[in-house]
Design an enzyme around this catalytic site. Structure first.
Site, PDB file in Angstrom:
ATOM      1  N   SER A  89       0.819  -1.221   0.000  1.00 29.12           N
ATOM      2  CA  SER A  89       0.000   0.000   0.000  1.00 29.12           C
ATOM      3  C   SER A  89       0.848   1.263   0.000  1.00 29.12           C
ATOM      4  CB  SER A  89      -0.866   0.062   1.262  1.00 29.12           C
ATOM      5  OG  SER A  89      -1.736  -1.012   1.303  1.00 29.12           O
ATOM      6  N   HIS A 106      -3.345   0.632  -4.835  1.00 29.32           N
ATOM      7  CA  HIS A 106      -2.770  -0.562  -5.457  1.00 29.32           C
ATOM      8  C   HIS A 106      -3.083  -0.498  -6.948  1.00 29.32           C
ATOM      9  CE1 HIS A 106      -1.913  -3.421  -1.973  1.00 29.32           C
ATOM     10  NE2 HIS A 106      -2.310  -2.294  -1.414  1.00 29.32           N
ATOM     11  N   HIS A 155      -5.647  -9.402  -0.699  1.00 29.80           N
ATOM     12  CA  HIS A 155      -5.813  -9.571   0.749  1.00 29.80           C
ATOM     13  C   HIS A 155      -7.049 -10.415   1.043  1.00 29.80           C
ATOM     14  CE1 HIS A 155      -3.949  -5.619  -0.028  1.00 29.80           C
ATOM     15  NE2 HIS A 155      -3.290  -5.788   1.095  1.00 29.80           N
ATOM     16  N   TYR A 215      -9.247  -9.572   3.169  1.00 27.33           N
ATOM     17  CA  TYR A 215     -10.409  -8.685   3.371  1.00 27.33           C
ATOM     18  C   TYR A 215     -11.060  -8.281   2.064  1.00 27.33           C
ATOM     19  CZ  TYR A 215      -7.255  -4.664   2.572  1.00 27.33           C
ATOM     20  OH  TYR A 215      -6.360  -3.783   2.048  1.00 27.33           O
ATOM     21  N   GLU A 216     -10.400  -8.566   0.931  1.00 29.04           N
ATOM     22  CA  GLU A 216     -11.043  -8.314  -0.363  1.00 29.04           C
ATOM     23  C   GLU A 216     -11.936  -9.492  -0.763  1.00 29.04           C
ATOM     24  OE1 GLU A 216      -8.190  -6.157  -3.279  1.00 29.04           O
ATOM     25  OE2 GLU A 216      -6.903  -7.317  -1.933  1.00 29.04           O
ATOM     26  N   ALA A 251       2.798  -1.797   4.195  1.00 29.94           N
ATOM     27  CA  ALA A 251       2.593  -0.714   5.150  1.00 29.94           C
ATOM     28  C   ALA A 251       2.040  -1.365   6.409  1.00 29.94           C
ATOM     29  CB  ALA A 251       1.586   0.280   4.587  1.00 29.94           C
ATOM     30  N   MET A 261      -2.165  -6.476   7.369  1.00 27.58           N
ATOM     31  CA  MET A 261      -3.188  -7.389   6.828  1.00 27.58           C
ATOM     32  C   MET A 261      -2.695  -8.201   5.632  1.00 27.58           C
ATOM     33  SD  MET A 261      -6.244  -4.596   7.002  1.00 27.58           S
ATOM     34  CE  MET A 261      -6.307  -3.399   8.339  1.00 27.58           C
ATOM     35  N   SER A 262      -1.389  -8.421   5.538  1.00 28.11           N
ATOM     36  CA  SER A 262      -0.866  -9.114   4.348  1.00 28.11           C
ATOM     37  C   SER A 262       0.416  -9.860   4.699  1.00 28.11           C
ATOM     38  CB  SER A 262      -0.572  -8.086   3.245  1.00 28.11           C
ATOM     39  OG  SER A 262       0.466  -7.222   3.644  1.00 28.11           O
ATOM     40  N   ASN A 292       2.315   4.225  10.683  1.00 31.79           N
ATOM     41  CA  ASN A 292       1.500   4.902  11.712  1.00 31.79           C
ATOM     42  C   ASN A 292       1.669   4.192  13.043  1.00 31.79           C
ATOM     43  OD1 ASN A 292      -0.204   2.843   9.982  1.00 31.79           O
ATOM     44  ND2 ASN A 292      -1.023   2.783  12.059  1.00 31.79           N
ATOM     45  N   HIS A 317      -6.615   6.265   6.965  1.00 35.35           N
ATOM     46  CA  HIS A 317      -5.931   5.770   5.759  1.00 35.35           C
ATOM     47  C   HIS A 317      -4.986   6.836   5.216  1.00 35.35           C
ATOM     48  CE1 HIS A 317      -8.082   2.053   5.279  1.00 35.35           C
ATOM     49  NE2 HIS A 317      -9.229   2.672   5.413  1.00 35.35           N
TER      50      HIS A 317
HETATM   51  N1  HPA Z   1      -3.107  -1.917  11.238  1.00 27.53           N
HETATM   52  C1  HPA Z   1      -3.276  -2.834  10.266  1.00 27.53           C
HETATM   53  N2  HPA Z   1      -2.817  -2.690   9.041  1.00 27.53           N
HETATM   54  C2  HPA Z   1      -2.144  -1.547   8.747  1.00 27.53           C
HETATM   55  C3  HPA Z   1      -1.943  -0.546   9.703  1.00 27.53           C
HETATM   56  C4  HPA Z   1      -2.446  -0.737  11.028  1.00 27.53           C
HETATM   57  O1  HPA Z   1      -2.288   0.102  11.932  1.00 27.53           O
HETATM   58  N3  HPA Z   1      -1.241   0.443   9.088  1.00 27.53           N
HETATM   59  C5  HPA Z   1      -1.033   0.051   7.800  1.00 27.53           C
HETATM   60  N4  HPA Z   1      -1.580  -1.161   7.591  1.00 27.53           N
END
Ligand code: HPA
Length: 257
Positions: free
Chosen positions: A24, A55, A77, A79-80, A107, A194-195, A218, A230
């Protein structure tokens, strides 16, 4: 029988030796590399589509010095709505092309207070919070010495301060609760995302060397005074892009040279 025959036929004359998965906000990481060919995922029969903002959804091939690389701009992913086989489509395609080395980027939220958002961390092991990779030997999640050594040497050469940490894999799509992050920290997690974990395990199981990195975009939920968005994830990914590009180019030379 090659599962992703179309990808194989499109890129086989390039003889790629290094595969790179761009996560991402990191899709244009290799813009400085001359692109030889491009294949959008949407042109590949029976291939999943990227549904996530940021993406692009394409394979691109090019060269870094004399090393032929194939990069995947965007991944798939859970979640998709994809299943494990679909999530693994990119590494499977790399494997069918005979690629031996895979750089995986993502990310991730930062749990370890010893780092800062914007830092790049080498993933030294993973924690599965999804229950989706039970068929794999758990030892496959662990970084090998033969992967760690070039990763660290390249960081030194590129002048990058490379951290390391344990990646917690969640299904998403929502970010975590502060209580979940507290729990992950208490279990030894340093990053959350998540990946990546299934790609790492499948690639190692199939004899490839894997160099997995997180861009800590973050503070994980509950660790910063402001709510997580996001925008913050993409903004940090953009800020880190130059350093991460320099690092990946240097690493490619270490791996391929
Ligand atoms: N949590 C889950 N997935 C992420 C995060 C997060 O804080 N930041 C970027 N991808």
């Amino acid at each position: 029988m090659k599962k992703h025959r179309h990808v194989y036929e499109f890129f086989r004359d390039d003889h790629p030796s290094l595969g790179i998965i761009l996560g991402s906000g990191l899709n244009d990481l290799l813009d400085s590399v001359d692109i030889r060919k491009k294949l959008p995922y949407s042109d590949i029969p029976d291939f999943p589509r990227s549904t996530v903002k940021g993406h692009e959804g394409a394979f691109v091939s090019g060269s870094i010095d004399h090393i032929s690389v194939l990069a995947a701009r965007g991944r798939f992913h859970y979640y998709e709505g994809y299943d494990l086989g679909e999530v693994l489509s990119i590494v499977r395609s790399f494997h069918e092309l005979g690629i031996q080395h895979v750089v995986v980027t993502n990310a991730a939220g930062l749990i370890d207070p010893g780092h800062q958002p914007g830092d790049i961390l080498l993933i030294r092991d993973c924690i599965d919070m999804t229950g989706q990779v039970k068929e794999f030997d758990p030892g496959l999640a662990k970084l090998r010495k033969a992967e760690e050594t070039p990763a660290k040497h390249a960081a030194k050469d590129a002048g990058i301060e490379l951290g390391e940490g344990v990646y917690v894999w969640t299904t998403g799509p929502s970010y975590e609760t502060p209580a979940e992050i507290e729990y992950f920290r208490s279990r030894g997690g340093d990053l959350v995302g998540m990946s990546t974990m299934p790609e790492i395990m499948w690639a190692r199981r199939n004899g490839m060397k894997v160099y997995p990195f997180s861009c800590a975009t973050n503070w994980a939920a509950g660790m910063a005074p402001h709510p997580l968005t996001h925008e913050e994830v993409y903004e940090t990914a953009r800020r880190v892009r130059k350093d991460l590009t320099r690092y990946i180019l240097t690493l490619s030379r270490h791996i391929g040279g």
